[in-house]
Motif scaffolding. Structure first.
Motif, mmCIF file in Angstrom:
data_model
loop_
_atom_site.group_PDB
_atom_site.id
_atom_site.type_symbol
_atom_site.label_atom_id
_atom_site.label_comp_id
_atom_site.label_asym_id
_atom_site.label_seq_id
_atom_site.Cartn_x
_atom_site.Cartn_y
_atom_site.Cartn_z
ATOM 1 N N UNK A 33 1.384 -1.731 -0.231
ATOM 2 C CA UNK A 33 0.189 0.238 -0.062
ATOM 3 C C UNK A 33 1.233 1.066 0.055
ATOM 4 N N UNK A 34 0.970 2.007 -1.169
ATOM 5 C CA UNK A 34 2.259 3.514 -1.737
ATOM 6 C C UNK A 34 0.989 3.916 -0.647
ATOM 7 N N UNK A 35 1.495 4.589 0.707
ATOM 8 C CA UNK A 35 0.532 5.963 1.238
ATOM 9 C C UNK A 35 1.291 7.539 0.354
ATOM 10 N N UNK A 36 1.083 8.450 0.306
ATOM 11 C CA UNK A 36 1.285 9.390 -0.458
ATOM 12 C C UNK A 36 0.362 10.893 -0.582
ATOM 13 N N UNK A 37 1.112 11.745 -0.232
ATOM 14 C CA UNK A 37 -0.314 12.384 -0.190
ATOM 15 C C UNK A 37 -0.795 12.794 -1.511
ATOM 16 N N UNK A 38 -0.352 13.315 -2.965
ATOM 17 C CA UNK A 38 -0.940 13.102 -4.091
ATOM 18 C C UNK A 38 -0.768 11.709 -5.023
ATOM 19 N N UNK A 39 -1.438 10.674 -4.836
ATOM 20 C CA UNK A 39 -1.133 9.361 -5.199
ATOM 21 C C UNK A 39 -1.171 9.295 -7.049
ATOM 22 N N UNK A 40 -2.266 10.602 -7.265
ATOM 23 C CA UNK A 40 -2.300 10.925 -8.335
ATOM 24 C C UNK A 40 -1.276 11.079 -9.131
ATOM 25 N N UNK A 41 -0.420 11.399 -8.779
ATOM 26 C CA UNK A 41 0.240 12.751 -8.722
ATOM 27 C C UNK A 41 1.611 11.933 -9.034
ATOM 28 N N UNK A 42 1.765 10.929 -8.792
ATOM 29 C CA UNK A 42 3.514 9.560 -8.239
ATOM 30 C C UNK A 42 3.729 9.481 -9.470
ATOM 31 N N UNK A 43 4.210 8.211 -9.804
ATOM 32 C CA UNK A 43 5.054 7.441 -10.591
ATOM 33 C C UNK A 43 4.315 6.068 -11.628
ATOM 34 N N UNK A 44 4.742 6.335 -12.373
ATOM 35 C CA UNK A 44 3.143 4.563 -12.620
ATOM 36 C C UNK A 44 4.487 3.092 -12.542
ATOM 37 N N UNK A 45 4.379 2.250 -11.755
ATOM 38 C CA UNK A 45 5.409 1.095 -11.373
ATOM 39 C C UNK A 45 5.948 -0.040 -11.899
ATOM 40 N N UNK A 46 6.001 -0.217 -12.903
ATOM 41 C CA UNK A 46 6.008 -1.673 -13.573
ATOM 42 C C UNK A 46 5.053 -2.283 -12.544
ATOM 43 N N UNK A 47 4.187 -2.981 -13.544
ATOM 44 C CA UNK A 47 3.133 -3.471 -13.187
ATOM 45 C C UNK A 47 2.334 -3.470 -12.064
ATOM 46 N N UNK A 48 1.498 -1.514 -12.965
ATOM 47 C CA UNK A 48 0.579 -0.952 -11.817
ATOM 48 C C UNK A 48 -0.488 -1.490 -11.291
ATOM 49 N N UNK A 49 -0.520 -2.165 -12.905
ATOM 50 C CA UNK A 49 -2.117 -3.087 -12.748
ATOM 51 C C UNK A 49 -2.313 -3.444 -12.082
ATOM 52 N N UNK A 50 -0.968 -4.589 -11.017
ATOM 53 C CA UNK A 50 -1.253 -5.408 -10.227
ATOM 54 C C UNK A 50 -2.383 -4.622 -8.583
ATOM 55 N N UNK A 51 -3.073 -6.477 -8.611
ATOM 56 C CA UNK A 51 -4.363 -5.826 -7.949
ATOM 57 C C UNK A 51 -3.165 -5.647 -6.391
ATOM 58 N N UNK A 52 -2.046 -6.706 -6.402
ATOM 59 C CA UNK A 52 -1.365 -6.757 -4.610
ATOM 60 C C UNK A 52 -0.802 -5.084 -5.079
ATOM 61 N N UNK A 53 -0.537 -3.987 -5.359
ATOM 62 C CA UNK A 53 -0.388 -3.037 -5.027
ATOM 63 C C UNK A 53 -1.207 -1.417 -4.935
ATOM 64 N N UNK A 54 -1.141 -0.557 -4.497
ATOM 65 C CA UNK A 54 -2.341 -0.415 -3.759
ATOM 66 C C UNK A 54 -2.236 0.886 -3.656
ATOM 67 N N UNK A 55 -2.658 2.536 -3.886
ATOM 68 C CA UNK A 55 -1.878 3.457 -3.938
ATOM 69 C C UNK A 55 -2.954 3.887 -3.194
ATOM 70 N N UNK A 56 -3.392 4.599 -2.209
ATOM 71 C CA UNK A 56 -4.106 5.461 -0.942
ATOM 72 C C UNK A 56 -3.397 7.033 -1.064
ATOM 73 N N UNK A 57 -4.321 7.382 -0.673
ATOM 74 C CA UNK A 57 -3.670 8.979 -0.193
ATOM 75 C C UNK A 57 -4.004 9.360 1.308
ATOM 76 N N UNK A 58 -2.020 9.960 2.104
ATOM 77 C CA UNK A 58 -2.430 9.826 3.140
ATOM 78 C C UNK A 58 -1.638 11.144 3.496
#
Length: 306
Positions: A33-58
């Protein structure tokens, strides 16, 4: 240890080190779970459609936000760092208050493993505000989460860093390169991917030491490092010593600008050796052979065409 999709929340997971920690945790089977203030403005990880990878606003300055990001997590990594103070974003607010907040909420959430990124030489008695606040941060984190693991990396380098890349750029642009002092400060640069790999291994282990120091395979003086970088790039710069008092004056003037290219805090850090202690567990404890500056720099230069 089998991870079984256990969740690890990474605060600062879009940063220079953080995004690599995310990759290494995923490679070891953790859901992240990637916790960041602006999750939509971050980078794109390889396999960003991975269901085990989640970006949340924090927001690490908000307890409820931090608690939500930690809900149901097995582990947490606080990789948030601040190198230049701006307004309300101070070394105290980020490295002490927010660090305490993450530790308190992690303990309340029943998190099993908390990894806190700090730095070599973190010391509550240091004259450097940055180093002092790093030290104070460790004290409050340990008080809130007694079993926390503290990571002390030396200066980190990598293809998109603000260290080697900047040195290389300046060596190419300047006919005369002004050194910090006489170039005698000792540095032990650590490859950022090695540090991230170490975090993944620590999270996977059931028992680990409480403090790690990560330095690369070689200790350089600042002048030696400059000459190594220049040699790899086929440059022959003229290096001249500049007294630290002059650098402090330049940094003071730069801080009057909106976005200073140099701060007094950064000058202070260049006056202090950052070398790992042989008495503290490091890469070897985790079975990692750290990459050298020369090897990674060679790759960086070949990838950029020289």
């Amino acid at each position: 240890m089998a991870t079984n999709g256990q969740i690890v929340t990474v605060f600062g997971g879009t940063g220079f080190l953080g995004r690599r920690i995310v990759q290494h945790l995923r490679s070891r089977g953790f859901a992240v779970r990637i916790a960041s203030r602006h999750p939509d403005q971050g980078y794109t990880l390889p396999g960003a459609d991975d269901p085990q990878l989640q970006s949340v606003e924090a927001n690490i300055h908000d307890g409820r936000s931090v608690a939500d990001a930690l809900a149901g997590a097995y582990g947490a990594v606080n990789a948030v760092s601040l190198y230049v103070e701006r307004g309300a974003e101070t070394f105290h607010s980020v490295h002490v208050e927010a660090a305490r907040r993450v530790a308190v909420q992690a303990h309340r959430a029943g998190v099993k493993k908390l990894v806190h990124m700090s730095g070599i030489g973190a010391d509550t008695a240091s004259p450097s505000r940055y180093i002092r606040k790093r030290g104070e941060g460790e004290v409050v984190v340990r008080a809130a989460f007694a079993e926390a693991t503290f990571i002390h990396p030396a200066v980190m380098f990598g293809p998109d860093d603000a260290f080697l890349v900047v040195i290389l750029k300046l060596l190419r642009q300047l006919p005369v390169y002004p050194m910090f002092g006489r170039g005698e400060t000792r540095l032990q640069p650590a490859y950022v991917d090695d540090v991230a790999d170490a975090i993944g291994r620590i999270m996977q282990r059931t028992e680990t030491p409480r403090v790690f120091e990560f330095g690369g395979p070689r200790v350089y003086s600042y002048e030696e490092l400059l000459r190594v970088v220049a040699h790899q790039a086929g440059l022959a710069p003229r290096l001249i010593p500049v007294p630290f008092a002059a650098w402090h004056a330049v940094a003071w003037a730069a801080e009057m600008l909106g976005s200073p290219f140099l701060t007094r805090n950064q000058v202070e850090l260049m006056q202090i050796d950052t070398v790992s202690s042989p008495d503290v567990p490091g890469f070897a404890e985790l079975g990692i052979s750290p990459h050298s500056v020369e090897a990674i720099l060679q790759k960086m230069l070949s990838n950029s065409g020289g």
